[in-house]
Design a protein around this motif. Structure first.
Motif, PDB file in Angstrom:
ATOM      1  N   VAL A   1       4.104   9.424  -0.688  1.00 56.64           N
ATOM      2  CA  VAL A   1       5.142   9.295  -1.713  1.00 56.64           C
ATOM      3  C   VAL A   1       6.303  10.238  -1.416  1.00 56.64           C
ATOM      4  O   VAL A   1       7.480   9.841  -1.492  1.00 56.64           O
ATOM      5  N   LEU A   2       5.992  11.470  -1.054  1.00 52.56           N
ATOM      6  CA  LEU A   2       7.038  12.452  -0.758  1.00 52.56           C
ATOM      7  C   LEU A   2       7.869  12.024   0.445  1.00 52.56           C
ATOM      8  O   LEU A   2       9.102  12.149   0.437  1.00 52.56           O
ATOM      9  N   ASP A   3       7.202  11.511   1.477  1.00 54.93           N
ATOM     10  CA  ASP A   3       7.933  11.057   2.670  1.00 54.93           C
ATOM     11  C   ASP A   3       8.897   9.928   2.322  1.00 54.93           C
ATOM     12  O   ASP A   3      10.052   9.909   2.778  1.00 54.93           O
ATOM     13  N   ALA A   4       8.424   8.984   1.513  1.00 55.80           N
ATOM     14  CA  ALA A   4       9.270   7.850   1.132  1.00 55.80           C
ATOM     15  C   ALA A   4      10.428   8.309   0.248  1.00 55.80           C
ATOM     16  O   ALA A   4      11.558   7.824   0.382  1.00 55.80           O
ATOM     17  N   MET A   5      10.164   9.236  -0.663  1.00 56.75           N
ATOM     18  CA  MET A   5      11.240   9.742  -1.531  1.00 56.75           C
ATOM     19  C   MET A   5      12.309  10.451  -0.706  1.00 56.75           C
ATOM     20  O   MET A   5      13.505  10.253  -0.934  1.00 56.75           O
ATOM     21  N   ASN A   6      11.869  11.270   0.243  1.00 53.65           N
ATOM     22  CA  ASN A   6      12.834  11.962   1.094  1.00 53.65           C
ATOM     23  C   ASN A   6      13.660  10.977   1.919  1.00 53.65           C
ATOM     24  O   ASN A   6      14.874  11.130   2.074  1.00 53.65           O
ATOM     25  N   ALA A   7      12.992   9.947   2.449  1.00 55.03           N
ATOM     26  CA  ALA A   7      13.707   8.951   3.252  1.00 55.03           C
ATOM     27  C   ALA A   7      14.712   8.172   2.421  1.00 55.03           C
ATOM     28  O   ALA A   7      15.783   7.792   2.912  1.00 55.03           O
TER      29      ALA A   7
ATOM     30  N   ASP B   1       0.847  -1.186   0.000  1.00 52.94           N
ATOM     31  CA  ASP B   1       0.000   0.000   0.000  1.00 52.94           C
ATOM     32  C   ASP B   1       0.888   1.244   0.000  1.00 52.94           C
ATOM     33  O   ASP B   1       1.954   1.253   0.624  1.00 52.94           O
ATOM     34  N   VAL B   2       0.451   2.286  -0.665  1.00 51.99           N
ATOM     35  CA  VAL B   2       1.244   3.512  -0.725  1.00 51.99           C
ATOM     36  C   VAL B   2       1.441   4.102   0.666  1.00 51.99           C
ATOM     37  O   VAL B   2       2.488   4.699   0.952  1.00 51.99           O
ATOM     38  N   THR B   3       0.457   3.949   1.525  1.00 54.62           N
ATOM     39  CA  THR B   3       0.554   4.526   2.869  1.00 54.62           C
ATOM     40  C   THR B   3       1.424   3.700   3.810  1.00 54.62           C
ATOM     41  O   THR B   3       1.643   4.105   4.951  1.00 54.62           O
ATOM     42  N   ASP B   4       1.914   2.557   3.343  1.00 51.52           N
ATOM     43  CA  ASP B   4       2.885   1.777   4.113  1.00 51.52           C
ATOM     44  C   ASP B   4       4.270   2.371   3.822  1.00 51.52           C
ATOM     45  O   ASP B   4       4.995   1.913   2.948  1.00 51.52           O
ATOM     46  N   THR B   5       4.603   3.414   4.576  1.00 49.97           N
ATOM     47  CA  THR B   5       5.793   4.201   4.263  1.00 49.97           C
ATOM     48  C   THR B   5       7.063   3.364   4.310  1.00 49.97           C
ATOM     49  O   THR B   5       7.964   3.537   3.475  1.00 49.97           O
ATOM     50  N   ALA B   6       7.148   2.448   5.271  1.00 47.28           N
ATOM     51  CA  ALA B   6       8.356   1.639   5.395  1.00 47.28           C
ATOM     52  C   ALA B   6       8.546   0.772   4.151  1.00 47.28           C
ATOM     53  O   ALA B   6       9.662   0.678   3.601  1.00 47.28           O
ATOM     54  N   ARG B   7       7.457   0.145   3.680  1.00 48.48           N
ATOM     55  CA  ARG B   7       7.567  -0.730   2.509  1.00 48.48           C
ATOM     56  C   ARG B   7       7.834   0.094   1.246  1.00 48.48           C
ATOM     57  O   ARG B   7       8.641  -0.318   0.386  1.00 48.48           O
ATOM     58  N   LEU B   8       7.173   1.232   1.136  1.00 51.56           N
ATOM     59  CA  LEU B   8       7.382   2.072  -0.035  1.00 51.56           C
ATOM     60  C   LEU B   8       8.808   2.627  -0.052  1.00 51.56           C
ATOM     61  O   LEU B   8       9.449   2.671  -1.102  1.00 51.56           O
ATOM     62  N   THR B   9       9.300   3.021   1.109  1.00 46.71           N
ATOM     63  CA  THR B   9      10.677   3.522   1.193  1.00 46.71           C
ATOM     64  C   THR B   9      11.667   2.440   0.786  1.00 46.71           C
ATOM     65  O   THR B   9      12.653   2.703   0.087  1.00 46.71           O
ATOM     66  N   GLU B  10      11.398   1.211   1.202  1.00 48.58           N
ATOM     67  CA  GLU B  10      12.268   0.093   0.812  1.00 48.58           C
ATOM     68  C   GLU B  10      12.268  -0.083  -0.706  1.00 48.58           C
ATOM     69  O   GLU B  10      13.318  -0.305  -1.326  1.00 48.58           O
ATOM     70  N   ALA B  11      11.074   0.035  -1.319  1.00 50.45           N
ATOM     71  CA  ALA B  11      10.981  -0.113  -2.774  1.00 50.45           C
ATOM     72  C   ALA B  11      11.676   1.029  -3.506  1.00 50.45           C
ATOM     73  O   ALA B  11      12.102   0.878  -4.656  1.00 50.45           O
ATOM     74  N   MET B  12      11.805   2.174  -2.852  1.00 48.70           N
ATOM     75  CA  MET B  12      12.436   3.341  -3.459  1.00 48.70           C
ATOM     76  C   MET B  12      13.962   3.285  -3.460  1.00 48.70           C
ATOM     77  O   MET B  12      14.606   4.047  -4.177  1.00 48.70           O
ATOM     78  N   GLN B  13      14.524   2.413  -2.682  1.00 51.33           N
ATOM     79  CA  GLN B  13      15.985   2.379  -2.567  1.00 51.33           C
ATOM     80  C   GLN B  13      16.622   2.151  -3.939  1.00 51.33           C
ATOM     81  O   GLN B  13      16.280   1.205  -4.651  1.00 51.33           O
ATOM     82  N   GLY B  14      17.551   3.037  -4.295  1.00 50.99           N
ATOM     83  CA  GLY B  14      18.275   2.886  -5.549  1.00 50.99           C
ATOM     84  C   GLY B  14      17.534   3.349  -6.784  1.00 50.99           C
ATOM     85  O   GLY B  14      18.059   3.221  -7.898  1.00 50.99           O
ATOM     86  N   GLN B  15      16.332   3.899  -6.631  1.00 52.98           N
ATOM     87  CA  GLN B  15      15.567   4.339  -7.792  1.00 52.98           C
ATOM     88  C   GLN B  15      16.060   5.702  -8.276  1.00 52.98           C
ATOM     89  O   GLN B  15      16.509   6.539  -7.480  1.00 52.98           O
ATOM     90  N   ASP B  16      15.961   5.918  -9.573  1.00 46.98           N
ATOM     91  CA  ASP B  16      16.306   7.209 -10.165  1.00 46.98           C
ATOM     92  C   ASP B  16      15.073   8.071 -10.415  1.00 46.98           C
ATOM     93  O   ASP B  16      15.134   9.297 -10.314  1.00 46.98           O
ATOM     94  N   ILE B  17      13.971   7.426 -10.781  1.00 49.81           N
ATOM     95  CA  ILE B  17      12.726   8.145 -11.117  1.00 49.81           C
ATOM     96  C   ILE B  17      11.559   7.427 -10.463  1.00 49.81           C
ATOM     97  O   ILE B  17      11.465   6.193 -10.511  1.00 49.81           O
ATOM     98  N   VAL B  18      10.647   8.200  -9.888  1.00 49.32           N
ATOM     99  CA  VAL B  18       9.390   7.675  -9.369  1.00 49.32           C
ATOM    100  C   VAL B  18       8.259   8.224 -10.230  1.00 49.32           C
ATOM    101  O   VAL B  18       8.145   9.443 -10.421  1.00 49.32           O
TER     102      VAL B  18
END
Length: 211
Positions: free
Chosen positions: A85-91, A53-70
């Motif tokens: 989304v913004l919180d996860a990108m910042n993290a 879920d997008v609101t699962d910040t921990a899981r979304l942040t994990e998926a964001m690791q190493g990404q160049d574009i969201v």
């Protein structure tokens, strides 16, 4: 190699983007969605699929690791989802964002079509506007999209307007919106800081032709 995270990968526009990314060797794609079964008909060979879920910040942040574009194409409480989304990108330290909202969030649709659009969806637009405001207040390299009323026509034909221009046209195909998104994925420096309206030329009128 560009690492791309698609959030809301089962959405109608996102499905076209995923199809366009299939077989690309210059992009490494991660798909983030709540139910992977919804894209079982797509060619996702070589793509990483993350259920969450997008609101699962921990899981979304994990998926964001190493990404160049969201690239986020979401439905629901848009301001809450945008903040997640913004919180996860910042993290995760990711800077490039492509985020789809809606026409009409700035009351930028003129004439009789603008009046009709306000009657039809005006009550639903405040969370979309708040989402755009949240994004514009960041230091991210963002592009916000505001497509016209969407069709499923098998065509790629679109024009753009900027945040401070009157919106043109009444409709645009989902495939066209996906084609524009692909240009941003291929050239991440394009339209940074842009707030882009998308419409099909020649569709001016009092309302979309299919309504």
């Amino acid at each position: 190699m560009t690492n791309v995270l698609v959030i809301g990968a089962s959405g109608a526009i996102a499905r076209h983007v995923v199809a366009d990314l299939a077989g690309r060797h210059d992009m490494r794609t991660t798909l983030y969605l709540r139910n992977a079964a919804r894209i079982s008909d797509l060619d996702t060979t070589g793509m990483k699929i993350v259920e969450g879920d997008v609101t699962d910040t921990a899981r979304l942040t994990e998926a964001m690791q190493g990404q160049d574009i969201v690239y986020a194409n979401l439905t629901g409480e848009m301001d809450i989802l945008a903040q997640a989304v913004l919180d996860a990108m910042n993290a995760a330290g990711v800077k490039r964002l492509i985020f789809v909202t809606s026409l009409g969030i700035y009351d930028e649709v003129p004439g009789k079509f603008g009046d009709w659009n306000r009657r039809e969806i005006g009550a639903y637009l405040p969370p979309f506007r708040r989402a755009a405001d949240l994004i514009e207040a960041t230091d991210l390299d963002y592009t916000i999209l505001r497509p016209a009323w969407l069709t499923d026509r098998d065509e790629v034909e679109y024009e753009t307007t900027t945040r401070n221009e009157p919106f043109k046209g009444t409709e645009v195909s989902r495939k066209s919106v996906a084609a524009y998104i692909l240009t941003l994925l291929e050239d991440p420096a394009r339209d940074i800081g842009g707030n882009i309206g998308l419409h099909k030329p020649g569709t001016e009128g009092d309302k979309p032709a299919f309504m």
